[in-house]
Design a protein around this motif. Structure first.
Motif, short mmCIF file in Angstrom:
data_model
loop_
_atom_site.label_atom_id
_atom_site.label_comp_id
_atom_site.label_asym_id
_atom_site.label_seq_id
_atom_site.Cartn_x
_atom_site.Cartn_y
_atom_site.Cartn_z
N ALA A 124 2.86 16.48 -8.68
CA ALA A 124 3.30 18.18 -8.48
C ALA A 124 2.08 18.98 -8.57
CB ALA A 124 4.51 18.46 -9.45
N ARG A 125 1.13 18.66 -9.70
CA ARG A 125 0.08 19.50 -10.12
C ARG A 125 -0.85 19.32 -8.63
NH1 ARG A 125 -2.59 17.03 -14.50
NH2 ARG A 125 -3.92 15.90 -12.84
N GLU A 126 -1.05 18.56 -8.14
CA GLU A 126 -1.87 18.09 -7.09
C GLU A 126 -1.41 18.29 -5.63
OE1 GLU A 126 -5.30 17.43 -7.52
OE2 GLU A 126 -4.82 17.50 -9.81
N GLY A 127 -0.19 18.68 -5.50
CA GLY A 127 0.30 19.28 -4.38
C GLY A 127 0.72 18.36 -3.41
N CYS A 128 0.94 17.10 -3.89
CA CYS A 128 1.43 15.91 -3.19
C CYS A 128 2.74 16.01 -2.74
CB CYS A 128 1.33 14.64 -3.83
SG CYS A 128 -0.51 14.42 -4.46
N ASP A 129 3.17 15.61 -1.77
CA ASP A 129 4.43 15.77 -1.16
C ASP A 129 5.28 14.36 -0.92
OD1 ASP A 129 2.77 15.17 1.28
OD2 ASP A 129 3.31 17.14 2.50
N LEU A 130 4.42 13.27 -1.28
CA LEU A 130 5.13 11.98 -1.34
C LEU A 130 4.33 11.11 -2.53
CD1 LEU A 130 7.07 9.89 0.29
CD2 LEU A 130 5.11 9.07 1.29
N ILE A 131 5.14 10.29 -3.15
CA ILE A 131 4.55 9.38 -4.02
C ILE A 131 4.86 8.07 -3.20
CG2 ILE A 131 4.76 8.21 -6.34
CD1 ILE A 131 5.77 11.07 -7.37
N PHE A 132 3.98 7.13 -3.19
CA PHE A 132 3.96 5.69 -2.64
C PHE A 132 3.64 4.84 -3.50
CE2 PHE A 132 2.87 2.02 -0.22
CZ PHE A 132 3.57 2.27 0.58
N MET A 133 4.66 3.98 -4.15
CA MET A 133 4.42 3.00 -5.15
C MET A 133 5.26 1.58 -5.08
SD MET A 133 6.59 5.02 -8.10
CE MET A 133 5.80 3.93 -9.36
N GLY A 134 4.66 0.75 -5.62
CA GLY A 134 5.43 -0.41 -5.55
C GLY A 134 6.72 -0.85 -6.37
N SER A 135 7.58 -1.58 -6.16
CA SER A 135 8.83 -1.69 -6.65
C SER A 135 8.70 -2.07 -8.05
CB SER A 135 9.82 -2.59 -5.86
OG SER A 135 9.18 -3.80 -5.60
N TRP B 280 7.31 -9.53 -11.29
CA TRP B 280 8.29 -10.30 -10.53
C TRP B 280 9.65 -11.01 -11.32
CZ3 TRP B 280 8.24 -9.91 -5.51
CH2 TRP B 280 6.99 -9.46 -5.10
N GLY B 281 9.42 -10.94 -12.66
CA GLY B 281 10.55 -11.53 -13.59
C GLY B 281 11.48 -10.56 -13.65
N GLN B 282 11.54 -9.41 -13.22
CA GLN B 282 12.54 -8.32 -13.23
C GLN B 282 13.40 -8.28 -12.08
OE1 GLN B 282 11.07 -4.44 -13.89
NE2 GLN B 282 9.62 -5.24 -15.57
N LEU B 283 14.71 -8.31 -12.29
CA LEU B 283 15.51 -8.59 -11.01
C LEU B 283 15.75 -6.98 -10.54
CD1 LEU B 283 18.46 -10.47 -12.35
CD2 LEU B 283 16.55 -11.19 -10.98
N LEU B 284 15.67 -6.09 -11.23
CA LEU B 284 15.88 -4.67 -10.36
C LEU B 284 14.58 -3.82 -10.31
CD1 LEU B 284 18.72 -3.41 -12.78
CD2 LEU B 284 18.94 -4.61 -10.33
N LEU B 285 14.58 -2.90 -10.24
CA LEU B 285 13.28 -2.11 -9.85
C LEU B 285 12.18 -1.81 -11.20
CD1 LEU B 285 14.04 1.06 -7.94
CD2 LEU B 285 12.84 -0.72 -7.11
N GLY B 286 11.30 -2.06 -11.26
CA GLY B 286 10.02 -2.05 -12.54
C GLY B 286 10.55 -0.67 -13.28
N SER B 287 10.29 -0.55 -14.38
CA SER B 287 10.70 0.60 -15.36
C SER B 287 9.96 1.59 -14.89
CB SER B 287 10.45 0.03 -17.05
OG SER B 287 9.19 -0.09 -17.05
N VAL B 288 8.87 1.55 -14.62
CA VAL B 288 7.70 2.91 -14.21
C VAL B 288 8.31 3.37 -13.02
CG1 VAL B 288 5.67 3.65 -13.47
CG2 VAL B 288 5.61 2.08 -15.64
N THR B 289 8.65 2.39 -11.95
CA THR B 289 9.40 2.93 -10.57
C THR B 289 10.52 3.50 -10.72
OG1 THR B 289 8.05 0.96 -9.44
CG2 THR B 289 9.90 2.12 -8.38
N ASN B 290 11.24 3.18 -11.66
CA ASN B 290 12.74 3.59 -11.74
C ASN B 290 12.58 5.01 -12.37
OD1 ASN B 290 15.51 3.24 -11.69
ND2 ASN B 290 15.83 2.25 -13.58
N LYS B 291 11.88 5.10 -13.40
CA LYS B 291 11.60 6.44 -14.11
C LYS B 291 11.11 7.41 -13.24
CE LYS B 291 11.23 4.74 -18.91
NZ LYS B 291 10.26 4.50 -20.05
N VAL B 292 10.16 7.04 -12.22
CA VAL B 292 9.50 8.27 -11.20
C VAL B 292 10.48 8.45 -10.47
CG1 VAL B 292 7.94 8.26 -9.29
CG2 VAL B 292 7.02 7.41 -11.47
N LEU B 293 11.35 7.55 -9.88
CA LEU B 293 12.59 7.91 -9.04
C LEU B 293 13.35 8.91 -9.66
CD1 LEU B 293 13.51 4.38 -7.38
CD2 LEU B 293 12.60 6.66 -6.25
N SER B 294 13.76 8.79 -10.92
CA SER B 294 14.62 9.46 -11.67
C SER B 294 14.03 10.96 -12.12
CB SER B 294 14.99 9.00 -13.04
OG SER B 294 15.32 7.68 -13.41
#
Length: 157
Positions: free
Chosen positions: A106-117, A123-137
């Motif tokens: 937000a501060r840097e004026g980005c209009d998309l965040i591109f990140m890994g699942s 890889w031991g996680q079945l769902l999205l990684g915790s950081v990714t999930n929080k960013v999405l939220s």
């Protein structure tokens, strides 16, 4: 469509592969890139009454993490330069990487965040990684989650 894309990295092999895909995507969009590494904040040892002499000072820790962050974002900066894209590398410190990613975007004026699942915790996680999930939220801008089909071989570097 997108003018400035934030690409996150944690320095892991999985994250590096995702970052390469992010640079490819930015090239297709003709977008600028902000390569971001979020380092953990300095932690004083709470289990002892005095700080051991071998424990790094806050200044030493911050300098070491800045160097590590530079090493992690440099491949993204180099890949962008080879494609003629503008790219800035940035290392920041935070207790919560996800909230810091959203804040920096937000501060840097980005209009998309591109990140890994998944990142380092991977890889031991079945769902999205915790950081990714929080960013999405928490993000108010679009988040493109890149998922690798198979786990990359560990780097030998």
């Amino acid at each position: 469509m997108y003018r400035k894309i934030l690409i996150t990295t944690d320095g892991s092999t999985v994250s590096s592969k995702t970052a390469c895909a992010g640079v490819d995507f930015a090239e297709q969009m003709g977008a600028d890139i902000l390569a971001l590494f979020v380092a953990p904040e300095y932690q004083y040892p709470i289990y002892v009454e005095i700080i051991p002499p071998s424990y790094p000072s806050e200044e030493e820790y911050m300098a070491a993490m800045q160097r590590a962050g530079q090493q992690h974002v440099q491949p993204i900066v180099d890949a962008a330069a080879r494609r003629g894209l503008r790219c800035q590398g940035l290392t920041v410190f935070a207790e919560s990487p996800a909230l810091k990613i959203v804040e920096v975007a937000a501060r840097e004026g980005c209009d998309l965040i591109f990140m890994g699942s998944h990142g380092r915790s991977g890889w031991g996680q079945l769902l999205l990684g915790s950081v990714t999930n929080k960013v999405l939220s928490h993000s108010r801008i679009p988040v493109l989650v890149h998922r690798l089909i198979k786990e990359p071989a560990p780097s030998t570097a």
